[in-house]
Design an enzyme around this catalytic site. Sequence first.
Site: not given
Length: 368
Positions: A45, A125, A143
């Site tokens: 991520e 996020y 996002d």
Amino acid sequence: MPWPASADLLAPLAPWFDGVRRDLPWRAQDLNAPHADPYAVLVSELMLQQTQVATVVPYFLRWMDRFPTPKALAVADEDSVHKAWEGLGYYRRARFLKAAATVVAARGWPADLAGLAELPGLGPYTAAAVGALAFQWPTPALDGNAFRVLARLLLIEGDPRERAVDLRAWLPSALRAHGPSRLTQALMELGATTCQATPACGRCPLADRCEAHRQERTREIPPVAKRAPQHTAVLWLLALEAEGRYLLHPPAARGLLAGLWRWPTLDANTLDATTGPTSALRAWPGWTQVYTHRREAVSPLHLQWDRSFPAPEGLLWVTCAELGALPLGKRDQRLRDLLATPGEHPLTAPDPAALLEVLGFTDSQTGG
Ligand code: SF4
């Protein structure tokens, strides 16, 4: 008009994703269970913020080989962490990842979204994405892609980010119904591959229920934010070499290029000497380096001197061998690569002596 129930509206997404999903090295095989390695999700991520999937894959594989656990990353020295990140850009992410791994190695994984959000570098996020993908928590990860898809689907006028609170309350029932990890990734994938700035509604699994598509308003929803024009700095990027050593700035603790070694630069506008090249000079065509809030028009130069001189304040001499091992940002790597290319590159460029004078180096410092 109230939004339709998310579990019903988004129902076609999950089977669509099962049909199109790509095998990526950080993706769990079983999307119905918690991920076997939450650290892999965290690494991916952070790498995927601002960087394309295809670029991230080899970095991710090397990273997991080098730092396979939070503990391995926690005890790694900062130079090796930056070196492993070299080329991905936005190096703050590497430092945040190390800091987050240090917390996890010491205390274990947080038990809820608030705990994840307290890890260094995890904004709302990323914390929500890790919660959903690693732990199967129904935490809505919003996002840019998710905002764009949902704005069109629900016909949200104006900036959909202003409806983040409403969307975070609306999404969990769909996440619970279709699986937090599966649905989160499905939404990301739809935004990345189908509902892009110019959407491909003809192959969208949600086309029969998308309000923006039905009303033919996909061009205007969501509205495109206007960006302020960026200033472009015009710079010489200097490789000053003497006796097999180069002058570099050691890493700064803060700022855009924190943690990275840098070549000295010189504002091209302060220099008006433009005499011809000498045998001691190599110059290459320049390029524009784009950062989030800054652009640089960079002209690379290589200046060679017979003898080294005392390093000016703030700079250090490093050997050629050390140069290869130091972490550099993209701009500075590019000059390092140019130096390794053989041959003369005698382009019109400033007189080296004039450059050094502007840098503040005297004749006696340069050995004559
Ligand atoms: S129908 Fe078109 S605009 Fe609507 S979600 Fe699908 S791709 Fe996006």
